[in-house]
Write an enzyme that holds these catalytic residues in place. Structure first.
Site, PDB file in Angstrom:
ATOM      1  CG  HIS A  79      -6.346   9.328  -0.673  1.00 15.40           C
ATOM      2  ND1 HIS A  79      -5.681   8.434   0.126  1.00 15.40           N
ATOM      3  CD2 HIS A  79      -5.482   9.667  -1.659  1.00 15.40           C
ATOM      4  CE1 HIS A  79      -4.468   8.234  -0.351  1.00 15.40           C
ATOM      5  NE2 HIS A  79      -4.320   8.970  -1.442  1.00 15.40           N
ATOM      6  CG  ASP A 158      -0.773   0.216  -4.626  1.00 13.76           C
ATOM      7  OD1 ASP A 158      -0.392   0.774  -5.670  1.00 13.76           O
ATOM      8  OD2 ASP A 158      -0.666   0.742  -3.506  1.00 13.76           O
ATOM      9  NE  ARG A 165       3.770   3.635  -9.941  1.00 14.33           N
ATOM     10  CZ  ARG A 165       2.802   4.289  -9.264  1.00 14.33           C
ATOM     11  NH1 ARG A 165       2.013   3.646  -8.424  1.00 14.33           N
ATOM     12  NH2 ARG A 165       2.623   5.568  -9.445  1.00 14.33           N
ATOM     13  CB  SER A 180      -1.317   3.420  -6.985  1.00 14.18           C
ATOM     14  OG  SER A 180      -0.803   3.478  -5.690  1.00 14.18           O
ATOM     15  CE  LYS A 184      -2.729   2.962  -2.007  1.00 18.63           C
ATOM     16  NZ  LYS A 184      -1.375   3.379  -2.195  1.00 18.63           N
TER      17      LYS A 184
HETATM   18  N1  URA Z   1       0.007   7.661  -3.564  1.00 18.99           N
HETATM   19  C1  URA Z   1      -0.279   6.355  -3.830  1.00 18.99           C
HETATM   20  O1  URA Z   1      -0.872   5.673  -2.993  1.00 18.99           O
HETATM   21  N2  URA Z   1       0.106   5.857  -5.022  1.00 18.99           N
HETATM   22  C2  URA Z   1       0.747   6.569  -5.957  1.00 18.99           C
HETATM   23  O2  URA Z   1       1.049   6.049  -7.005  1.00 18.99           O
HETATM   24  C3  URA Z   1       1.044   7.912  -5.673  1.00 18.99           C
HETATM   25  C4  URA Z   1       0.645   8.434  -4.460  1.00 18.99           C
END
Ligand code: URA
Length: 421
Positions: A79, A158, A165, A180, A184
């Site tokens: 990621h 999220d 946000r 966040s 995931k």
């Molecule tokens: N990517 C995400 O999935 N969440 C964040 O808060 C920032 C970048």
């Protein structure tokens, strides 16, 4: 327990309990707590932070808010926290799959100045970004790799909190970003994970100390959730590679798999793939690196890329690149390139049509930028700095020139800035 008391507590810099965190996460997705109260709590978190137990509790509450994928075999994932010209997923997935690692990847679309892997793959006609669970698992078992769009009900808390946000100036918080991303990852079931935390003018994290803090927070969350996690910190003070834009990035990814790509992109791809293989196979870094270099040199990684694209319906032979307009950007000054405002360059690519400024914008897969000069290159007046490609009449030459600084000295410029284990 009331949401008012929870906000009050965080406002006074106190620590929230697991029950309080679950109360607000569940209350928000069940529509029992309104946006304005959650926004207020998020701002208190941005200003007063969270300790590692709170971050861990928040991550798990969000990870448990929707579906969770379970594999009955070991998998490896990567990621990136997001950057400009970052096409490493397209390169490292076939490398590690050709070495026998199983990769189950979910990727997102791009928004704002950063690109998304799903958009790049959708630039290939026929490529299916949605597979059923059975197709996804069968493909991983058959060819070692599958990549789908994150459409499932993964960490819906999220999704809702992130949208809030985004409009309340509460994105830039290490506890909120870490929870966040990791919620995931936990919900998508990977057993091994390599994170690429970007730092610099084209990243969320603008300084190395914040990037290190974000990386170690995420590594700790991963380990607590029994995911073998490691993070590299990489430079986003200039775009990665020379191509920005969806078709252009596919072409450049193939160049790297053909051992003809730009060095910065090649180096980071080798590094990410090496750590993924080392974690998955539980082998030494050096042994993993030799394996990675071998499959690049003997074309196994390139062949795996073609197999992967073909298997998901993509017709690479139909890819065409004939944008209507090209604008050449020439240097107006002599010297070394010492700064590239990478966020601005990402925005220019988006304005050309390569990305979306709002989530409903339609992407022009041919739009983008080819960079001819990057940091520490010496340029003379009228040397070609970059070419901007687009299908709309939009002249962004001055904007590009303003994003580049040319001076009389070179600067220190490394691609990989650290590893957090
Ligand atoms: N990517 C995400 O999935 N969440 C964040 O808060 C920032 C970048």
């Amino acid at each position: 327990m009331t949401m008012y008391d929870i906000i009050e507590k965080k406002k006074n810099k106190l620590t929230l309990t697991k029950e309080e965190i679950s109360f607000f996460v569940n209350g928000y997705i069940n529509k029992k707590i309104p946006d304005y109260q959650v926004a207020s709590l998020l701002m208190a978190i941005v200003l007063n932070g969270m300790d590692s137990q709170e971050v861990s509790d928040l991550t798990l509450a969000m990870a448990n808010s929707g579906d969770k994928i379970k594999f009955n075999f070991s998998t490896v994932d990567k990621h990136s926290t997001g950057g400009v010209g970052d096409k490493t997923t397209l390169i490292v997935l076939p490398i590690v799959a050709s070495l026998g690692c199983k990769v189950a990847k979910m990727s997102g679309k791009g928004l704002g100045f950063t690109g998304g892997t799903i958009d790049k793959l959708e630039a290939i006609k026929g490529f299916k970004v949605q597979l059923t669970d059975e197709e996804f698992i069968k493909q991983i078992n058959n060819i070692g790799v599958a990549l789908i769009s994150q459409t499932k009900n993964i960490a819906p808390a999220d999704k809702k909190i992130y949208a809030l946000r985004d409009v309340t100036a509460t994105v830039d918080s290490i506890p909120l970003i870490a929870s966040s991303i990791m919620s995931k990852k936990i919900a998508s079931g990977s057993s091994n994970l390599v994170l690429d935390v970007k730092v610099g003018s084209g990243a969320f994290m603008k300084d190395i100390e914040s990037a290190k803090m974000l990386a170690s927070t995420m590594v700790e969350i991963g380990k607590n959730a029994k995911i073998n996690t490691l993070a590299i910190i990489s430079n986003m003070n200039q775009p990665l590679g020379n191509n920005i834009g969806n078709i252009l990035e596919i072409i450049e990814a193939i160049d790297v798999l053909n051992n003809k790509g730009p060095l910065d992109l090649q180096n980071i791809s080798i590094e990410l793939a090496t750590y993924m293989v080392a974690l998955y196979k539980n082998i030494d870094y050096k042994v993993a690196k030799n394996q990675v270099i071998d499959v690049l040199e003997n074309n196994q990684a390139l062949n795996k890329f073609y197999e992967f694209i073909n298997y998901q319906g993509g017709k690479l032979e139909n890819i065409s690149f004939n944008p209507k307009y090209e604008y050449k950007v020439y240097a107006k000054k002599e010297g070394y390139i010492t700064k590239m405002n990478t966020e601005e360059i990402g925005k220019i690519a988006s304005l050309l049509g390569a990305g979306r400024m709002t989530k409903d914008d339609v992407i022009d897969y041919e739009a983008g930028i080819i960079l001819n000069k990057k940091i520490n290159d010496y340029v003379k007046i009228n040397d070609l700095l970059a070419t901007l490609y687009t299908n709309k009449e939009i002249n962004l030459i001055d904007k590009y020139l303003n994003a580049i600084e040319i001076t009389d000295r070179q600067i220190e410029n490394k691609t990989i800035l650290g590893v957090i284990k």
